[in-house]
Enzyme design. Structure first.
Site: not given
Length: 521
Positions: A290, A294, A336
């Protein structure tokens, strides 16, 4: 390169590579060398199969924790519904990752195909156009403005050649090249002016050279080797998620252990020991399942996928999903400017003619001498579809003519070039002699101060008169004013002659000129 070709004479290189500048390689010899040396292309890492890419998606620590949680949910807690939901989330996460990686690989492969142009080579005394992948050491390659250099080459002949090498050396402006031998023992890559390198771009002039390195033996091939051998590093997001997963796992396991121990002590004697152990273990496992988030990997994957799609709309390819967050978290980019953050393109902003400064939106006629000088004294190549290839300064002038709705190609065909005095860094001028009815139009462009030294007249509103010192001062003041506005300024001049020159040199072509104007980009 094993040899310092920049320090060798062309005849030495011809002998060493068993080739001829006049005839090139024979077809049979080229085929033999292609079989020995391999194709002129960069090798890349061996591609992982789709299955292995799918397996790679499960190597994330958080994903491993979720898989363990799913197994425990089903086997221990008998919560098969929860286990199925967790596994679906894990599988969807893996599928999204594989799809994104496959799409990116396909886009990169398409770009590689686009960057494999043809090249002009001399073989058996004839000029052929072949795929650049078929070029071999010893080939004689012909270059002109707009070409991509197909391999590392030692230059044998040059005509005002300039090559843009920023991707290799970091030099933002095109480098002037020549074929002279460099006597120094160790010359830096950026200073080897008699060499050109694969994947650089010819912006101006023409040249011929001998191929001395192909494929992974080129300078850019050395960079590819380093990239292929580089270790892959985790992105900040992946590192953070892994750390979060480890922290949560440790905390959850610690809490489960505490719950298990507390439960064992508080309920000691109320029921059989074996049943109590099983019950408390199931409680601890249920708590662990729990507590594990997930939904986190799925949410992260969906958000990153949306970010990837947004970037794809802006033509940015992202191979791995977590890289999106890395780009978003970037605070400072050190780079650059020219050709990297800019497009390495120039644009006409101001044009000075008839003793007045004009904006680029103002209409200028095609027969205006300033406009004619911009178009005729220009080596830009116009491809089908209007794409312009060449030096950014020159393409800007042609684009300005296009924007003025001038039929540039028709003008170039009608007033075709018969002679030229190529640009030279010392005199800072370029001139062309073009057909002009039954006469010839000499178009000149270059540095304003150098141009004015050769000017004797000025055209104002169609009238040509001797140029005065005060008018020269006015022109130089306008030049300074545009330069102070960060514009690059070119001077434009012309003259009309009765016949082409027997000896087209600066001493006779670029003398007694009529000042036409200035252009600021």
């Amino acid at each position: 390169m094993k040899e310092k070709y920049y320090a060798q004479d062309i005849s030495q290189i011809e002998k060493e590579l068993n080739t001829s500048l006049d005839n090139g390689l024979t077809d049979d010899e080229a085929k033999k060398r292609l079989a020995t040396e391999g194709p002129n292309s960069l090798a890349s890492k061996k591609k992982r199969s789709m299955f292995m890419r799918f397996i790679d998606q499960f190597k994330d620590f958080m994903i491993i924790v979720l898989i363990v949680a799913a197994i425990l949910s089903g086997v221990v807690a008998n919560e098969w519904t929860d286990a199925a939901i967790i596994m679906i989330v894990v599988l969807l996460n893996a599928i999204l990752g594989v799809i994104q990686e496959a799409r990116s690989e396909a886009a990169i492969d398409a770009l590689k195909e686009m960057s494999t142009p043809n090249a002009h080579v001399r073989r058996g005394g004839s000029i052929l156009e072949i795929p650049s992948t078929d070029i071999v050491p010893g080939d004689i390659v012909l270059l002109e403005a707009g070409d991509v250099v197909p391999a590392d080459m030692r230059l044998a002949k040059t005509a005002s050649l300039k090559v843009e090498e920023s991707a290799l050396t970091g030099e933002s402006v095109p480098v002037e090249k020549d074929s002279e031998v460099l006597k120094a023992d160790d010359v830096a890559l950026g200073d080897r002016v008699n060499m050109v390198y694969a994947n650089t771009n010819v912006t101006y002039g023409r040249a011929e050279g001998i191929v001395v390195g192909t494929g992974m033996k080129t300078e850019v091939g050395k960079i590819a080797t380093m990239l292929n051998n580089a270790d892959e590093t985790a992105t900040p997001l992946k590192e953070n998620l892994n750390q979060l997963g480890k922290t949560l796992t440790i905390m959850i396991l610690a809490i489960c252990v505490i719950v298990f121990i507390v439960g064992m002590f508080t309920k000691q004697g109320s029921e059989p020991t074996n049943k109590l152990i099983i019950d408390m273990f199931l409680v601890a496992v249920s708590l662990a399942v729990a507590a594990i988030p997930e939904g986190l990997p799925a949410i992260v994957t969906i958000i990153l996928a949306l970010g990837t799609q947004t970037m794809a709309k802006h033509k940015a390819i992202v191979r791995k999903l977590p890289a999106v967050e890395t780009l978003g978290a970037t605070d400072i980019i050190c780079s650059d400017k020219t050709g990297t953050l800019t497009q390495n393109q120039m644009t006409v902003e101001k044009v000075y003619y008839d003793n007045e400064l004009h904006n680029d939106e103002e209409i200028i006629k095609a027969d205006n001498p300033a406009m004619m000088a911009m178009i005729l004294a220009n080596d830009t190549k116009i491809e089908d579809g209007g794409r312009l290839l060449g030096d950014p300064t020159e393409t800007a002038l042609i684009q300005y003519a296009f924007d003025q709705n001038i039929r540039v190609e028709e003008l170039l065909k009608k007033d075709s070039r018969v002679q030229e005095v190529p640009f030279d860094s010392e005199r800072k001028l370029m001139s062309t002699v073009n057909h002009y009815g039954d006469k010839f139009f000499v178009a000149v462009k270059g540095a304003p101060d150098e141009l004015l030294k050769r000017v004797t007249k000025i055209e104002i509103n169609g009238q040509v008169a001797p140029i005065s010192d005060s008018e020269k001062e006015t022109i130089l003041a306008s030049n300074k004013n545009m330069a102070e506005q960060a514009l690059r300024v070119l001077g434009l001049a012309y003259k009309v002659v009765d016949k082409a020159y027997d000896d087209p040199t600066t001493n006779n072509v670029e003398q007694d000129l009529i000042f036409a104007g200035l252009v600021g980009m």
